[in-house]
Design an enzyme around this catalytic site. Structure first.
Site, PDB file in Angstrom:
ATOM      1  N   TRP A 139      22.462   5.322  17.917  1.00 20.81           N
ATOM      2  CA  TRP A 139      22.283   6.186  19.082  1.00 20.81           C
ATOM      3  C   TRP A 139      22.078   7.648  18.738  1.00 20.81           C
ATOM      4  O   TRP A 139      21.565   8.409  19.549  1.00 20.81           O
ATOM      5  CB  TRP A 139      23.499   6.076  20.014  1.00 20.81           C
ATOM      6  CG  TRP A 139      24.824   6.275  19.319  1.00 20.81           C
ATOM      7  CD1 TRP A 139      25.652   5.300  18.858  1.00 20.81           C
ATOM      8  CD2 TRP A 139      25.461   7.522  18.983  1.00 20.81           C
ATOM      9  NE1 TRP A 139      26.765   5.854  18.251  1.00 20.81           N
ATOM     10  CE2 TRP A 139      26.674   7.219  18.329  1.00 20.81           C
ATOM     11  CE3 TRP A 139      25.128   8.859  19.180  1.00 20.81           C
ATOM     12  CZ2 TRP A 139      27.543   8.208  17.858  1.00 20.81           C
ATOM     13  CZ3 TRP A 139      25.999   9.846  18.714  1.00 20.81           C
ATOM     14  CH2 TRP A 139      27.187   9.511  18.064  1.00 20.81           C
ATOM     15  N   LYS A 163      16.769  -4.097  18.410  1.00 23.95           N
ATOM     16  CA  LYS A 163      17.995  -4.096  19.187  1.00 23.95           C
ATOM     17  C   LYS A 163      18.576  -2.680  19.074  1.00 23.95           C
ATOM     18  O   LYS A 163      19.192  -2.334  18.076  1.00 23.95           O
ATOM     19  CB  LYS A 163      18.971  -5.152  18.657  1.00 23.95           C
ATOM     20  CG  LYS A 163      20.179  -5.420  19.596  1.00 23.95           C
ATOM     21  CD  LYS A 163      21.222  -4.354  19.430  1.00 23.95           C
ATOM     22  CE  LYS A 163      22.376  -4.527  20.401  1.00 23.95           C
ATOM     23  NZ  LYS A 163      23.245  -3.332  20.451  1.00 23.95           N
ATOM     24  N   SER A 214      27.405   1.696  11.160  1.00 31.00           N
ATOM     25  CA  SER A 214      28.688   1.840  10.486  1.00 31.00           C
ATOM     26  C   SER A 214      28.843   0.870   9.322  1.00 31.00           C
ATOM     27  O   SER A 214      28.197  -0.185   9.262  1.00 31.00           O
ATOM     28  CB  SER A 214      29.834   1.617  11.479  1.00 31.00           C
ATOM     29  OG  SER A 214      29.915   0.238  11.829  1.00 31.00           O
ATOM     30  N   GLU A 235      21.635   1.282   6.027  1.00 33.47           N
ATOM     31  CA  GLU A 235      22.250   2.595   5.761  1.00 33.47           C
ATOM     32  C   GLU A 235      23.522   2.656   6.583  1.00 33.47           C
ATOM     33  O   GLU A 235      23.482   2.516   7.805  1.00 33.47           O
ATOM     34  CB  GLU A 235      21.281   3.721   6.133  1.00 33.47           C
ATOM     35  CG  GLU A 235      21.752   5.090   5.649  1.00 33.47           C
ATOM     36  CD  GLU A 235      22.377   5.928   6.745  1.00 33.47           C
ATOM     37  OE1 GLU A 235      23.624   5.870   6.889  1.00 33.47           O
ATOM     38  OE2 GLU A 235      21.635   6.616   7.456  1.00 33.47           O
ATOM     39  N   CYS A 269      24.833  11.155   9.969  1.00 37.51           N
ATOM     40  CA  CYS A 269      25.371  10.426   8.815  1.00 37.51           C
ATOM     41  C   CYS A 269      25.469  11.302   7.577  1.00 37.51           C
ATOM     42  O   CYS A 269      26.297  11.039   6.693  1.00 37.51           O
ATOM     43  CB  CYS A 269      24.535   9.180   8.525  1.00 37.51           C
ATOM     44  SG  CYS A 269      22.784   9.496   8.329  1.00 37.51           S
ATOM     45  N   GLU A 364      34.867   8.895   8.095  1.00 38.76           N
ATOM     46  CA  GLU A 364      33.743   9.624   8.667  1.00 38.76           C
ATOM     47  C   GLU A 364      34.178  10.159  10.035  1.00 38.76           C
ATOM     48  O   GLU A 364      34.671   9.406  10.872  1.00 38.76           O
ATOM     49  CB  GLU A 364      32.547   8.685   8.814  1.00 38.76           C
ATOM     50  CG  GLU A 364      31.269   9.354   9.219  1.00 38.76           C
ATOM     51  CD  GLU A 364      30.090   8.390   9.230  1.00 38.76           C
ATOM     52  OE1 GLU A 364      28.957   8.826   8.979  1.00 38.76           O
ATOM     53  OE2 GLU A 364      30.309   7.190   9.504  1.00 38.76           O
TER      54      GLU A 364
END
Length: 455
Positions: A139, A163, A214, A235, A269, A364
């Site tokens: 997102w 998706k 994730s 990733e 990220c 994270e």
């Protein structure tokens, strides 16, 4: 038919004394029932055969023409990005515009990478389609991240089932609908739903999964893909360190630390998550970080001069607060900001004194936080920088000796006195931050089956 509703993150607020959370709906899309996936996949398989039979150059031309259609909906896409995930309009416009403008170059680069190579007068190296590729996109960059995976998959001759994140369904719906004005039917399809739909898609009769998200989701994908030995490109996020040596240009290091920590409200990220600064310059560094961070403006996606938008949803907002509260309870000090912000924003926050036992260092964060620790020994700083399951990116600021420090960092992308990663280099993570990679000829070829043909 069940629907998936998208909410404006700027509008999240607590009601009934904090017992409930409400938000304004932006719109909705129909959820794809899991029982319809076999039909979607069958359509993709049929379309893929005809698509793969086209010459490589024709597939490239199809894709470029399809992306030209996005010009007409560029503003609408940028607005939807702001409405669905909170990115300010300027940054959303850059994301959409950059994707459109770069499409011809990107398509040509992919096509070049997949062109048959003549090894000798009797042997060719060919790059053949894999079949049906599932692209599962995040997102935080809903157009750019999807594009980085679906374009090489399409030009390689695969059909694609996208998706998207359930947090940005409207962006994906318009994106794919527009491309499909040109692409042959069922070569590119979108399915909408939550985690369960994504898991069903991975487990289905497809040939490859290309994913950005994730680490936990990546491990689940790998497990579900194992029975079919599906190809994977993933990733999986980062916990990126920044080492600031005593010899660094402090002003440059400060600008990078703040900008990298706050970009996209820290929801990136490759955000800087941990800053290790030499104790000899730490006081000056922190003073300047606070001064610069204080200048950032927080607000809604459509407000003027906003640098930091809302956190995407209440769950992520709470996660950031829990990390800040954990750090404070374990001895960290807040130099700027708070550990208790109301929905939906996290304001610019600077924390010092982070230690390895804190969530702020180990996980994270995905929020606009500069988390700082001091060091006296460079080897100890390198050790802490490498003490993570993640290994996406790492940066060192310093003079003489900075390159030697950078060589010891365990990351797929490392920068010296600048950000890590570049447009003409692969996007690659080390350790558990990645499995395979994308970008450049080597990355594009991971969406194809290599075949040696002897004549």
């Amino acid at each position: 038919m069940a629907v998936l509703t998208s909410y404006d993150p700027t509008s999240y607020h607590k009601v009934d004394g904090g017992e409930h959370i409400e938000a304004i709906a932006v719109g909705s899309v129909e959820i794809t029932p899991i029982e319809l996936l076999p039909a979607v996949i069958n359509n993709a398989k049929v379309a893929q055969k005809a698509w793969a039979s086209l010459p490589l150059i024709e597939r490239q031309q199809y894709v470029v023409k399809a992306y030209q259609q996005l010009v007409a909906v560029q503003d609408e896409l940028a607005t939807l990005i702001g409405q669905e995930m909170g990115k300010d309009y300027r940054r959303a416009t850059y994301e959409v515009g950059g994707t459109i403008q770069n499409a011809p170059y990107f398509a040509s680069e992919i096509s070049d990478a997949l062109t048959t190579e003549q090894i000798d007068n009797r042997t060719e190296l060919q790059y053949r389609p894999l079949g049906v590729v599932a692209v599962i996109s995040p997102w935080n960059y809903p157009i750019a991240m999807a594009n980085n995976l679906l374009m090489p998959a399409l030009i390689a001759g695969n059909s694609v089932i996208l998706k998207p994140s359930e947090l940005t369904p409207l962006v994906a719906e318009l994106f794919i609908k527009t491309l499909n004005k040109v692409l042959p039917e069922h070569v590119l399809q979108v399915v909408q739903g939550d985690k369960a739909l994504g898991q069903a898609l991975v487990a289905a009769d497809i040939n490859m999964v290309a994913f950005t998200g994730s680490m936990a989701a990546g491990k689940n994908i790998m497990a579900n893909a194992a029975s079919g030995l599906k190809r994977l490109v993933m990733e999986l996020g980062g916990n990126d360190p920044l080492i600031v040596m005593a010899s660094a240009n402090i002003d440059s290091a400060v600008r990078f630390a703040v900008a990298s920590s706050f970009e996209n409200a820290g929801q990136m990220c490759t955000s800087t998550e941990r800053v290790y600064v030499d104790e000899r310059i730490a006081a000056e560094f922190e003073q300047k970080v606070v001064a610069l961070a204080s200048r950032y403006r927080v607000g809604a996606w459509d407000a003027a001069n906003v640098n930091i938008g809302p956190i995407v949803n209440p769950a992520q907002h709470q996660k950031v607060l829990e990390q800040l509260q954990d750090a404070k309870a374990k001895g960290a000090r807040l130099l700027l900001g708070s550990d208790d912000y109301p929905l939906p924003f996290i304001h610019p926050t600077v924390v010092t004194g982070i230690t390895p036992d804190m969530l702020l260092e180990g996980e994270e964060t995905f929020g606009p936080v500069v988390a700082i620790s001091h060091f006296s020994d460079i080897d100890a700083a390198i050790g802490r920088a490498n003490n993570s399951h993640y290994g996406l990116a790492a940066v060192v600021f310093g003079g003489q000796g900075a390159k030697a420090v950078a060589e010891q960092l365990e990351a797929g992308m490392v920068g010296v006195n600048q950000g890590a990663g570049a447009g003409n280099a692969p996007w690659v993570g080390a350790k558990q931050s990645g499995f395979g990679f994308h970008g450049t000829a080597a990355g594009h070829r991971q969406f194809a089956q290599v075949r040696v043909m002897n004549y």
